[in-house]
Design an enzyme around this catalytic site. Structure first.
Site, PDB file in Angstrom:
ATOM      1  CG  ASP A  46      51.340  42.829  34.690  1.00  0.00           C
ATOM      2  OD1 ASP A  46      50.502  43.646  34.248  1.00  0.00           O
ATOM      3  OD2 ASP A  46      51.482  42.601  35.910  1.00  0.00           O
ATOM      4  CB  SER A  47      47.670  43.652  30.131  1.00  0.00           C
ATOM      5  OG  SER A  47      48.503  44.480  29.351  1.00  0.00           O
ATOM      6  CE  LYS A 116      51.819  49.943  34.485  1.00  0.00           C
ATOM      7  NZ  LYS A 116      51.210  48.893  35.328  1.00  0.00           N
ATOM      8  CD  GLU A 118      49.603  45.930  39.027  1.00  0.00           C
ATOM      9  OE1 GLU A 118      49.013  45.308  39.935  1.00  0.00           O
ATOM     10  OE2 GLU A 118      49.484  45.661  37.827  1.00  0.00           O
ATOM     11  CD  GLU A 185      43.726  48.857  35.673  1.00  0.00           C
ATOM     12  OE1 GLU A 185      44.964  48.781  35.834  1.00  0.00           O
ATOM     13  OE2 GLU A 185      43.050  47.950  35.145  1.00  0.00           O
TER      14      GLU A 185
HETATM   15  O1  KIV Z   1      49.558  45.749  32.178  1.00  0.00           O
HETATM   16  C1  KIV Z   1      48.887  46.702  31.723  1.00  0.00           C
HETATM   17  O2  KIV Z   1      48.419  46.686  30.586  1.00  0.00           O
HETATM   18  C2  KIV Z   1      48.674  47.847  32.595  1.00  0.00           C
HETATM   19  C3  KIV Z   1      47.759  48.924  32.093  1.00  0.00           C
HETATM   20  C4  KIV Z   1      46.354  48.508  32.219  1.00  0.00           C
HETATM   21  C5  KIV Z   1      48.005  50.213  32.773  1.00  0.00           C
HETATM   22  O3  KIV Z   1      49.199  47.901  33.657  1.00  0.00           O
END
Ligand code: KIV
Length: 293
Positions: A46-47, A116, A118, A185
């Site tokens: 989600d970056s 994934k 968080e 992270e």
């Molecule tokens: O969204 C992302 O790019 C991430 C990475 C920094 C692990 O979660």
């Protein structure tokens, strides 16, 4: 059909002591390159909200956006495992049915092989629920950008004893709940090493030192394309922003000067052109009217 990386391959890599590289990826063209060179895991992170869409945080990213980008990656990536981030507020231990619906859409519509999530110990029930439905889950602890307003800033986590213990307990709880791997992270290197040794599942670090079982970098940081800020834990393997700037500037100059397009980029009226896309002529679809039975 090439073989795609599975969770079993990832576990075997940890057992063999083979480091696990992961890169974020958000589009077809980059996925094609990264898949071809053998990146085992592509994270549709989600970056993308920040490096692709220009938001200040990841909070504006929706499930629809994640699915849209994951589909593009999936059209190109035939060998890499595609892990898709579940976006902010689309999953929660207080709403497990919602979490399952979100993950099922992300996997099925996003054509990903894992999700994934968080969060620390509070995320264990979510992980357990998804894994029970056959969804491989990668955990993510330490700095969790979706909780940035709770954390109060992008800083290293687990620095004092109490915070370090919380991270250790979180890592153990997520492993127990069935996570197949864990992103660490912005965690001090010695703590990340301790967690990596303690767990049987692999850890994938970002700003967590060299002793994690794998590493992940944000593609636009690693390629030097994102210039708004440069995190200390990001290494620039290329400096593409100036290259793009230079190439685009040359294009502007040539258009303005009338030197582009040249004859090689133009078509004469009577000329027979086999392909405008630069593919070999044989790959052109045959004209059924001209082929003899
Ligand atoms: O969204 C992302 O790019 C991430 C990475 C920094 C692990 O979660």
């Amino acid at each position: 059909m090439p073989k795609r990386t599975t969770v079993h391959d990832i576990w075997s890599m940890k057992k063999r002591g083979e480091k696990i590289p992961m890169l974020t990826c958000y589009d077809y063209t980059s996925a094609k390159i990264l898949d071809e060179i053998g990146v085992p895991i592509l994270l549709v992170g989600d970056s993308l909200g920040m490096v692709v869409l220009g938001h200040e945080s990841t909070l504006r990213v929706t499930l629809e956006m994640m699915i849209h980008h994951s589909q593009a990656v999936s059209r190109a990536a035939k060998k890499a495992m595609i892990v898709i981030d579940l976006p902010f507020a689309t999953y929660s231990s207080s709403d497990l049915p919602l979490s399952l619906r979100t993950a099922a859409r992300a996997m099925a519509e996003g054509e990903a092989q894992a999700v994934k999530v968080e969060g620390g110990r509070r995320m264990a029930p979510v992980v357990g629920t998804l894994v029970a439905s056959g969804i491989p889950v990668m955990g993510h602890i330490g700095l969790t950008p979706q909780s940035i307003h709770m954390i109060g800033g992008y800083r290293v986590q687990g620095r004092d004893e109490e915070a370090a213990n919380r991270l250790i307990l979180a890592a153990q709880a997520l492993e127990k709940a069935g996570a197949f791997a864990l992103v660490l992270e912005l965690v001090p290197a010695d703590l990340a090493q301790k967690i990596s040794k303690m767990l049987t599942i692999p850890t994938i670090g970002i700003g967590a030192g060299p002793d994690c079982d794998g590493q992940v970098q944000v593609f636009h940081d690693a390629m030097g394309m994102f210039e708004d800020f440069s995190p200390r834990h990001a290494k620039r393997y290329a400096n593409l922003a100036p290259v793009i700037r230079g190439a685009a500037k040359q294009y502007l100059d040539e258009v303005r000067a009338g030197t582009f397009p040249g004859p090689e980029h133009s078509f004469g009226g009577g000329e027979v052109v086999k392909s405008v896309y630069g593919k070999p002529a044989e790959e052109e679809p045959a004209d059924p009217k001209k082929t003899k039975p």
